[in-house]
Design a protein around this motif. Structure first.
Motif, PDB file in Angstrom:
ATOM      1  N   ILE A  68       0.846  -1.188   0.000  1.00 16.18           N
ATOM      2  CA  ILE A  68       0.000   0.000   0.000  1.00 16.18           C
ATOM      3  C   ILE A  68       0.880   1.235   0.000  1.00 16.18           C
ATOM      4  N   TRP A  69       0.581   2.137  -0.921  1.00 13.93           N
ATOM      5  CA  TRP A  69       1.354   3.375  -1.051  1.00 13.93           C
ATOM      6  C   TRP A  69       0.434   4.570  -0.874  1.00 13.93           C
ATOM      7  N   HIS A  70       0.895   5.540  -0.181  1.00 11.72           N
ATOM      8  CA  HIS A  70       0.217   6.832  -0.108  1.00 11.72           C
ATOM      9  C   HIS A  70       1.248   7.871  -0.524  1.00 11.72           C
ATOM     10  N   LEU A  71       1.057   8.440  -1.705  1.00 12.71           N
ATOM     11  CA  LEU A  71       2.038   9.379  -2.248  1.00 12.71           C
ATOM     12  C   LEU A  71       1.443  10.774  -2.305  1.00 12.71           C
ATOM     13  N   ARG A  72       2.256  11.745  -1.971  1.00  8.82           N
ATOM     14  CA  ARG A  72       1.802  13.124  -2.028  1.00  8.82           C
ATOM     15  C   ARG A  72       2.973  13.986  -2.503  1.00  8.82           C
ATOM     16  N   TYR A  73       2.716  14.711  -3.562  1.00  8.79           N
ATOM     17  CA  TYR A  73       3.735  15.631  -4.045  1.00  8.79           C
ATOM     18  C   TYR A  73       3.627  16.909  -3.228  1.00  8.79           C
ATOM     19  N   THR A  74       4.715  17.344  -2.683  1.00 11.18           N
ATOM     20  CA  THR A  74       4.692  18.499  -1.805  1.00 11.18           C
ATOM     21  C   THR A  74       5.153  19.768  -2.501  1.00 11.18           C
ATOM     22  N   LYS A  75       5.791  19.632  -3.643  1.00 13.98           N
ATOM     23  CA  LYS A  75       6.300  20.812  -4.309  1.00 13.98           C
ATOM     24  C   LYS A  75       6.489  20.533  -5.793  1.00 13.98           C
ATOM     25  N   ASN A  76       5.921  21.376  -6.649  1.00 14.90           N
ATOM     26  CA  ASN A  76       6.165  21.267  -8.080  1.00 14.90           C
ATOM     27  C   ASN A  76       7.532  21.833  -8.398  1.00 14.90           C
ATOM     28  N   GLY A  77       8.115  21.362  -9.471  1.00 11.35           N
ATOM     29  CA  GLY A  77       9.394  21.889  -9.912  1.00 11.35           C
ATOM     30  C   GLY A  77       9.208  23.103 -10.810  1.00 11.35           C
ATOM     31  N   LYS A  78      10.295  23.751 -11.109  1.00 11.89           N
ATOM     32  CA  LYS A  78      10.278  24.941 -11.962  1.00 11.89           C
ATOM     33  C   LYS A  78      11.553  24.956 -12.789  1.00 11.89           C
ATOM     34  N   ARG A  79      11.433  25.328 -14.051  1.00 13.19           N
ATOM     35  CA  ARG A  79      12.617  25.470 -14.887  1.00 13.19           C
ATOM     36  C   ARG A  79      12.542  26.784 -15.648  1.00 13.19           C
ATOM     37  N   SER A  80      13.689  27.285 -16.014  1.00 11.51           N
ATOM     38  CA  SER A  80      13.770  28.472 -16.861  1.00 11.51           C
ATOM     39  C   SER A  80      14.525  28.069 -18.124  1.00 11.51           C
ATOM     40  N   PHE A  81      14.324  28.838 -19.173  1.00 11.97           N
ATOM     41  CA  PHE A  81      14.955  28.490 -20.440  1.00 11.97           C
ATOM     42  C   PHE A  81      15.138  29.722 -21.297  1.00 11.97           C
ATOM     43  N   GLU A  82      15.985  29.575 -22.295  1.00 10.56           N
ATOM     44  CA  GLU A  82      16.191  30.612 -23.296  1.00 10.56           C
ATOM     45  C   GLU A  82      15.705  30.073 -24.627  1.00 10.56           C
ATOM     46  N   TYR A  83      14.940  30.880 -25.339  1.00 12.93           N
ATOM     47  CA  TYR A  83      14.347  30.485 -26.617  1.00 12.93           C
ATOM     48  C   TYR A  83      14.805  31.451 -27.691  1.00 12.93           C
ATOM     49  N   ASP A  84      15.236  30.915 -28.816  1.00  8.70           N
ATOM     50  CA  ASP A  84      15.658  31.718 -29.960  1.00  8.70           C
ATOM     51  C   ASP A  84      14.558  31.666 -31.020  1.00  8.70           C
ATOM     52  N   ALA A  85      13.857  32.772 -31.198  1.00  7.06           N
ATOM     53  CA  ALA A  85      12.732  32.804 -32.137  1.00  7.06           C
ATOM     54  C   ALA A  85      13.180  32.589 -33.586  1.00  7.06           C
ATOM     55  N   ALA A  86      14.363  33.067 -33.934  1.00 10.13           N
ATOM     56  CA  ALA A  86      14.844  32.929 -35.315  1.00 10.13           C
ATOM     57  C   ALA A  86      14.999  31.462 -35.714  1.00 10.13           C
ATOM     58  N   SER A  87      15.497  30.646 -34.810  1.00 12.89           N
ATOM     59  CA  SER A  87      15.678  29.221 -35.122  1.00 12.89           C
ATOM     60  C   SER A  87      14.514  28.368 -34.631  1.00 12.89           C
ATOM     61  N   ASP A  88      13.616  28.955 -33.825  1.00 15.47           N
ATOM     62  CA  ASP A  88      12.503  28.242 -33.195  1.00 15.47           C
ATOM     63  C   ASP A  88      13.022  27.067 -32.365  1.00 15.47           C
ATOM     64  N   LEU A  89      14.091  27.318 -31.616  1.00 21.66           N
ATOM     65  CA  LEU A  89      14.688  26.290 -30.765  1.00 21.66           C
ATOM     66  C   LEU A  89      15.038  26.877 -29.403  1.00 21.66           C
ATOM     67  N   PHE A  90      15.017  26.021 -28.391  1.00 23.33           N
ATOM     68  CA  PHE A  90      15.519  26.398 -27.085  1.00 23.33           C
ATOM     69  C   PHE A  90      17.037  26.274 -27.123  1.00 23.33           C
ATOM     70  N   THR A  91      17.730  27.246 -26.579  1.00 21.02           N
ATOM     71  CA  THR A  91      19.186  27.228 -26.599  1.00 21.02           C
ATOM     72  C   THR A  91      19.796  26.931 -25.231  1.00 21.02           C
ATOM     73  N   ASP A  92      18.999  27.008 -24.174  1.00 22.62           N
ATOM     74  CA  ASP A  92      19.509  26.736 -22.833  1.00 22.62           C
ATOM     75  C   ASP A  92      18.331  26.475 -21.905  1.00 22.62           C
ATOM     76  N   GLU A  93      18.580  25.688 -20.870  1.00 22.06           N
ATOM     77  CA  GLU A  93      17.563  25.476 -19.836  1.00 22.06           C
ATOM     78  C   GLU A  93      18.235  25.210 -18.513  1.00 22.06           C
ATOM     79  N   SER A  94      17.533  25.566 -17.435  1.00 28.03           N
ATOM     80  CA  SER A  94      18.018  25.341 -16.085  1.00 28.03           C
ATOM     81  C   SER A  94      16.868  24.846 -15.223  1.00 28.03           C
ATOM     82  N   TYR A  95      17.147  23.876 -14.377  1.00 24.86           N
ATOM     83  CA  TYR A  95      16.158  23.411 -13.410  1.00 24.86           C
ATOM     84  C   TYR A  95      16.346  24.247 -12.148  1.00 24.86           C
ATOM     85  N   ASP A  96      15.388  25.116 -11.880  1.00 19.69           N
ATOM     86  CA  ASP A  96      15.481  26.040 -10.754  1.00 19.69           C
ATOM     87  C   ASP A  96      14.960  25.436  -9.458  1.00 19.69           C
ATOM     88  N   ALA A  97      13.981  24.564  -9.552  1.00 26.33           N
ATOM     89  CA  ALA A  97      13.424  23.867  -8.384  1.00 26.33           C
ATOM     90  C   ALA A  97      12.991  22.481  -8.844  1.00 26.33           C
TER      91      ALA A  97
END
Length: 103
Positions: A68-97
């Protein structure tokens, strides 16, 4: 690890190569933030912004004994990123939480 930001870049590269369809191996073992990107055939700024939040996923940590498992997430994560519109690609990302789990 295939996360939503990496998936976004891979899907854009696939589209440019003319790939007509994609598949994902091991459903359920992935970053849950990739689903809004997977479903967006023409992703826009609102779709890309959804990648900032890291919702709880199906991860389990096996400790102790019992069925029997009782699971509870206590905190969502968060990430930030850099997006280059000219190439339509992400160029960097960081996991902040990182999301945390209490059971």
């Amino acid at each position: 690890m295939l996360d939503g930001v990496t998936l976004y870049n891979e899907l854009r590269a696939s589209e440019r190569l003319g790939v007509q369809g994609t598949a994902l191996w091991r459903l359920g073992s992935s970053d849950t933030s990739l689903w809004p990107i997977w479903d967006a055939t023409r992703a826009d700024a609102a779709d890309r912004q959804k990648l900032a939040d890291l919702p709880p996923g199906p991860d389990l940590i096996l400790e102790g004994e019992g069925d029997i498992w009782h699971l509870r997430y206590t905190k969502n994560g968060k990430r930030s990123f850099e997006y280059d519109a000219a190439s339509d690609l992400f160029t960097d990302e960081s996991y902040d939480a990182i999301r945390s789990l209490k059971h």
